[in-house]
Design a protein around this motif. Structure first.
Motif, PDB file in Angstrom:
ATOM      1  N   THR A   1      43.604  47.328  49.971  1.00  0.00           N
ATOM      2  CA  THR A   1      42.335  46.916  50.581  1.00  0.00           C
ATOM      3  C   THR A   1      41.155  47.701  50.019  1.00  0.00           C
ATOM      4  O   THR A   1      40.104  47.142  49.725  1.00  0.00           O
ATOM      5  N   GLY A   2      41.323  49.003  49.863  1.00  0.00           N
ATOM      6  CA  GLY A   2      40.242  49.801  49.294  1.00  0.00           C
ATOM      7  C   GLY A   2      40.248  51.226  49.806  1.00  0.00           C
ATOM      8  O   GLY A   2      40.991  51.592  50.716  1.00  0.00           O
ATOM      9  N   LYS A   3      39.397  52.055  49.191  1.00  0.00           N
ATOM     10  CA  LYS A   3      39.369  53.484  49.507  1.00  0.00           C
ATOM     11  C   LYS A   3      38.959  53.732  50.949  1.00  0.00           C
ATOM     12  O   LYS A   3      39.486  54.637  51.619  1.00  0.00           O
ATOM     13  N   ARG A   4      38.014  52.958  51.468  1.00  0.00           N
ATOM     14  CA  ARG A   4      37.555  53.186  52.838  1.00  0.00           C
ATOM     15  C   ARG A   4      38.685  52.970  53.827  1.00  0.00           C
ATOM     16  O   ARG A   4      38.875  53.763  54.751  1.00  0.00           O
ATOM     17  N   PHE A   5      39.459  51.893  53.608  1.00  0.00           N
ATOM     18  CA  PHE A   5      40.591  51.647  54.493  1.00  0.00           C
ATOM     19  C   PHE A   5      41.609  52.774  54.384  1.00  0.00           C
ATOM     20  O   PHE A   5      42.131  53.258  55.394  1.00  0.00           O
ATOM     21  N   ARG A   6      41.896  53.231  53.176  1.00  0.00           N
ATOM     22  CA  ARG A   6      42.900  54.287  53.013  1.00  0.00           C
ATOM     23  C   ARG A   6      42.430  55.596  53.652  1.00  0.00           C
ATOM     24  O   ARG A   6      43.239  56.347  54.188  1.00  0.00           O
ATOM     25  N   ARG A   7      41.139  55.865  53.618  1.00  0.00           N
ATOM     26  CA  ARG A   7      40.636  57.054  54.316  1.00  0.00           C
ATOM     27  C   ARG A   7      40.900  56.945  55.812  1.00  0.00           C
ATOM     28  O   ARG A   7      41.274  57.922  56.470  1.00  0.00           O
ATOM     29  N   SER A   8      40.724  55.744  56.364  1.00  0.00           N
ATOM     30  CA  SER A   8      40.954  55.552  57.794  1.00  0.00           C
ATOM     31  C   SER A   8      42.429  55.679  58.154  1.00  0.00           C
ATOM     32  O   SER A   8      42.773  55.888  59.324  1.00  0.00           O
ATOM     33  N   ALA A   9      43.297  55.552  57.164  1.00  0.00           N
ATOM     34  CA  ALA A   9      44.742  55.633  57.394  1.00  0.00           C
ATOM     35  C   ALA A   9      45.308  56.996  57.038  1.00  0.00           C
ATOM     36  O   ALA A   9      46.523  57.148  56.905  1.00  0.00           O
ATOM     37  N   GLY A  10      44.425  57.986  56.859  1.00  0.00           N
ATOM     38  CA  GLY A  10      44.910  59.341  56.590  1.00  0.00           C
ATOM     39  C   GLY A  10      44.719  59.792  55.166  1.00  0.00           C
ATOM     40  O   GLY A  10      45.121  60.904  54.810  1.00  0.00           O
ATOM     41  N   GLY A  11      44.165  58.935  54.315  1.00  0.00           N
ATOM     42  CA  GLY A  11      43.899  59.321  52.939  1.00  0.00           C
ATOM     43  C   GLY A  11      44.838  58.670  51.941  1.00  0.00           C
ATOM     44  O   GLY A  11      45.871  58.085  52.297  1.00  0.00           O
ATOM     45  N   ASP A  12      44.463  58.779  50.678  1.00  0.00           N
ATOM     46  CA  ASP A  12      45.209  58.097  49.620  1.00  0.00           C
ATOM     47  C   ASP A  12      46.676  58.499  49.577  1.00  0.00           C
ATOM     48  O   ASP A  12      47.561  57.650  49.437  1.00  0.00           O
ATOM     49  N   TRP A  13      46.948  59.826  49.691  1.00  0.00           N
ATOM     50  CA  TRP A  13      48.342  60.235  49.523  1.00  0.00           C
ATOM     51  C   TRP A  13      49.200  59.811  50.703  1.00  0.00           C
ATOM     52  O   TRP A  13      50.361  59.414  50.518  1.00  0.00           O
ATOM     53  N   ALA A  14      48.663  59.848  51.906  1.00  0.00           N
ATOM     54  CA  ALA A  14      49.432  59.392  53.070  1.00  0.00           C
ATOM     55  C   ALA A  14      49.799  57.918  52.907  1.00  0.00           C
ATOM     56  O   ALA A  14      50.947  57.517  53.139  1.00  0.00           O
ATOM     57  N   VAL A  15      48.835  57.101  52.492  1.00  0.00           N
ATOM     58  CA  VAL A  15      49.100  55.665  52.315  1.00  0.00           C
ATOM     59  C   VAL A  15      50.089  55.445  51.177  1.00  0.00           C
ATOM     60  O   VAL A  15      51.044  54.668  51.306  1.00  0.00           O
ATOM     61  N   ALA A  16      49.876  56.136  50.060  1.00  0.00           N
ATOM     62  CA  ALA A  16      50.791  55.975  48.927  1.00  0.00           C
ATOM     63  C   ALA A  16      52.209  56.375  49.317  1.00  0.00           C
ATOM     64  O   ALA A  16      53.182  55.702  48.947  1.00  0.00           O
ATOM     65  N   SER A  17      52.358  57.451  50.069  1.00  0.00           N
ATOM     66  CA  SER A  17      53.685  57.915  50.476  1.00  0.00           C
ATOM     67  C   SER A  17      54.399  56.872  51.329  1.00  0.00           C
ATOM     68  O   SER A  17      55.589  56.602  51.128  1.00  0.00           O
ATOM     69  N   VAL A  18      53.666  56.294  52.290  1.00  0.00           N
ATOM     70  CA  VAL A  18      54.272  55.277  53.156  1.00  0.00           C
ATOM     71  C   VAL A  18      54.698  54.060  52.330  1.00  0.00           C
ATOM     72  O   VAL A  18      55.804  53.530  52.496  1.00  0.00           O
ATOM     73  N   VAL A  19      53.828  53.630  51.433  1.00  0.00           N
ATOM     74  CA  VAL A  19      54.127  52.444  50.629  1.00  0.00           C
ATOM     75  C   VAL A  19      55.304  52.704  49.700  1.00  0.00           C
ATOM     76  O   VAL A  19      56.229  51.877  49.589  1.00  0.00           O
ATOM     77  N   ILE A  20      55.314  53.847  49.022  1.00  0.00           N
ATOM     78  CA  ILE A  20      56.403  54.145  48.086  1.00  0.00           C
ATOM     79  C   ILE A  20      57.726  54.252  48.823  1.00  0.00           C
ATOM     80  O   ILE A  20      58.758  53.737  48.365  1.00  0.00           O
ATOM     81  N   ASP A  21      57.726  54.895  49.976  1.00  0.00           N
ATOM     82  CA  ASP A  21      58.950  55.001  50.770  1.00  0.00           C
ATOM     83  C   ASP A  21      59.473  53.615  51.143  1.00  0.00           C
ATOM     84  O   ASP A  21      60.687  53.359  51.050  1.00  0.00           O
ATOM     85  N   ALA A  22      58.567  52.718  51.525  1.00  0.00           N
ATOM     86  CA  ALA A  22      58.980  51.361  51.883  1.00  0.00           C
ATOM     87  C   ALA A  22      59.510  50.599  50.672  1.00  0.00           C
ATOM     88  O   ALA A  22      60.525  49.886  50.762  1.00  0.00           O
ATOM     89  N   LEU A  23      58.852  50.747  49.528  1.00  0.00           N
ATOM     90  CA  LEU A  23      59.291  50.058  48.312  1.00  0.00           C
ATOM     91  C   LEU A  23      60.677  50.543  47.875  1.00  0.00           C
ATOM     92  O   LEU A  23      61.537  49.749  47.482  1.00  0.00           O
ATOM     93  N   VAL A  24      60.876  51.862  47.917  1.00  0.00           N
ATOM     94  CA  VAL A  24      62.167  52.431  47.505  1.00  0.00           C
ATOM     95  C   VAL A  24      63.298  51.910  48.390  1.00  0.00           C
ATOM     96  O   VAL A  24      64.378  51.564  47.898  1.00  0.00           O
ATOM     97  N   LYS A  25      63.067  51.820  49.697  1.00  0.00           N
ATOM     98  CA  LYS A  25      64.117  51.453  50.636  1.00  0.00           C
ATOM     99  C   LYS A  25      64.312  49.948  50.779  1.00  0.00           C
ATOM    100  O   LYS A  25      65.321  49.498  51.343  1.00  0.00           O
TER     101      LYS A  25
END
Length: 365
Positions: A96-120
Motif C-alpha cells: 500500500t505504501g510507506k504511510r500505511f507501513r508506518r501505521s503498522a509498526g514500520g517497514d521491518w515489522a511489516v516485512a517480517s510478518v509478510v516474509i513469515d507468511a510467505l515462507v509458511k
C-alpha cells in the motif's frame, strides 16, 4: 464494494499481526549485492528457509528497500499464488505504501510478518508456469502473432468463447498490454481496465479480483491477472509435498543455489561450466547454438534447483502446467529435456565447486 474496500481486511490482518506484541529485531544483513540478495530471498521463501529469507530481506532493506517490496510482491504472485490467496492478499496490502507501513509498526515489522507468511504458506507456481509457457511454447508462435494483431473487442470475444486456456490467457495478456522492455511477446499497447473487466465477466470472485487488481497496480506485472484467471480453474489438492533438493554448499554464509544466471557470479559459473566436459555442457554444445548455451544452462538449472518448492500444492491443471514448463519449453524435444534435467542434476556438485571458485576469486579482488 471497490478494490480498496476488499483489500481492507488484508490490511487489518497485517496490522493485527504486526502489532501483536512481538519484537521484530532486524537480523544482521549479508555482505552480498542486491541482485544476490533478491535471488536468495525468493529462493529461501520457495525452500521454506525463514532465517535466510529474513537476512536477505534485511540486506535489501539496508541497500535497496524499493527492490525489497517489489520482490515480495513478485514472490507472492509467482511462488505462492493459488496455494494461499490469503497470504497473497496480505502481501498486496503491504505494498500500500510507506504511510500505511508506518501505521503498522514500520517497514521491518511489516516485512517480517509478510516474509513469515510467505515462507509458511502452501505454494503453487502454476501462474508463473503458465506465463513462461505462453512466452516460449513453440506451438503458440503463430497464435501469439495472430492475437497480438486483434482488436480489443475481438480479444474479449476470443477469451470468452475459447475452450483453450492458453488462448484465453494470451488474449488476456494482449488486452493487458505487452509493450514492456525486454518482453518476449509481440509488443502491443493494452488497456488494463479492459483486461480486469474481462476477468470480472469471466466470473472471477470479487475478492480474488481485487487482490490481483491491486497486485498489478503496484507491480505492473502480468502475473496477478493470470492468477485471477487460474483461480477460475483452481482444483488444488489438500496435501502438499516437497520437491527434491539438489546438493548445496555454503559460500560466505550464502547457499550455492542463490547464484543463478541472473546474478553476475552465477552467470560466470555457468560460462565456466560450459568449458568443462560435464555431461550437461556437452549436451548444450550439441543441442543448441553457441549464442544460447549460457541461457539454456540457466533455464535447465532453474528447473532443477532455482524453482524447487517446499510445501508445493498440486492439482490436475497445476501438474499439467508444471510438466509443460519442465519438458516442453526448453526448445528441444521433451525426451531430450528429460535427459538435460538429469544431466544437470548430476553436475550440480561440479557447478558448486565452480561457484565456490568464482566467489573466492571475487572476494580476493
Amino acid at each position: 464494494m471497490d478494490t480498496t474496500d476488499r483489500i481492507d481486511p488484508f490490511r487489518n490482518a497485517l496490522l493485527a499481526a504486526a502489532n501483536d506484541g512481538r519484537q521484530f529485531s532486524l537480523p544482521d544483513p549479508l555482505h552480498i549485492s542486491p541482485w544476490v540478495a533478491m535471488s536468495l530471498l525468493q529462493k529461501s521463501v520457495r525452500r521454506g528457509s525463514s532465517n535466510l529469507a529474513m537476512r536477505s530481506a534485511a540486506t535489501l532493506m539496508r541497500d535497496a528497500p524499493d527492490r525489497l517490496w517489489r520482490r515480495l510482491g513478485g514472490i507472492a504472485y509467482e511462488d505462492v499464488g493459488l496455494g494461499c490467496l490469503q497470504t497473497v492478499g496480505m502481501t498486496a496490502a503491504a505494498l500500500t505504501g510507506k504511510r500505511f507501513r508506518r501505521s503498522a509498526g514500520g517497514d521491518w515489522a511489516v516485512a517480517s510478518v509478510v516474509i513469515d507468511a510467505l515462507v509458511k504458506a502452501r505454494k503453487s507456481r502454476a501462474t508463473d508456469d503458465l506465463y513462461m509457457t505462453l512466452e516460449v511454447l513453440p506451438s503458440l508462435v503463430q497464435k501469439r502473432k495472430k492475437l497480438a494483431a486483434e482488436s480489443n473487442p475481438r480479444l474479449r470475444l476470443i477469451a470468452l468463447t475459447t475452450p483453450c486456456l492458453y488462448v484465453r490467457a494470451l488474449a488476456l495478456l494482449f488486452l493487458l498490454g505487452t509493450d514492456r522492455p525486454g518482453g518476449k511477446f509481440p509488443a502491443r499497447r493494452g488497456e488494463p481496465g479492459l483486461a480486469f473487466d474481462l476477468l470480472d465477466e469471466l466470473g472471477v470472485a470479487p475478492t480474488t479480483l481485487a487482490i490481483c487488481r491491486e497486485g498489478h497496480r503496484k507491480t505492473g506485472e502480468a502475473l496477478p491477472p493470470l492468477l485471477a484467471l487460474l483461480a477460475l480453474e483452481n482444483g488444488l489438492r489438500e496435501g502438499t509435498s516437497d520437491d527434491p533438493m539438489p546438493p548445496e554448499v555454503m559460500m560466505g554464509g550464502v547457499p550455492s543455489w542463490a547464484f543463478d544466471m541472473f546474478t553476475r557470479e552465477g552467470k560466470i559459473a555457468l560460462s565456466r561450466l560450459l568449458s568443462t566436459n560435464a555431461g550437461i555442457a556437452e549436451f548444450a554444445r550439441a543441442m543448441v547454438s553457441k549464442a544460447q548455451w549460457v541461457g539454456f544452462l540457466g533455464q535447465v538449472l532453474f528447473r532443477v534447483e532455482g524453482g524447487v518448492l517446499t510445501r508445493r500444492v498440486g492439482g490436475d491443471l497445476s501438474d499439467r502446467l508444471h510438466a509443460q514448463l519442465m519438458f516442453g519449453t526448453l526448445g528441444i524435444e521433451p525426451g531430450h529435456a528429460v535427459q538435460a534435467l538429469d544431466l544437470m542434476r548430476g553436475d550440480i556438485p561440479l557447478l558448486n565447486r565452480i561457484r565456490r571458485s568464482v566467489i573466492g576469486g571475487m572476494q580476493d579482488d
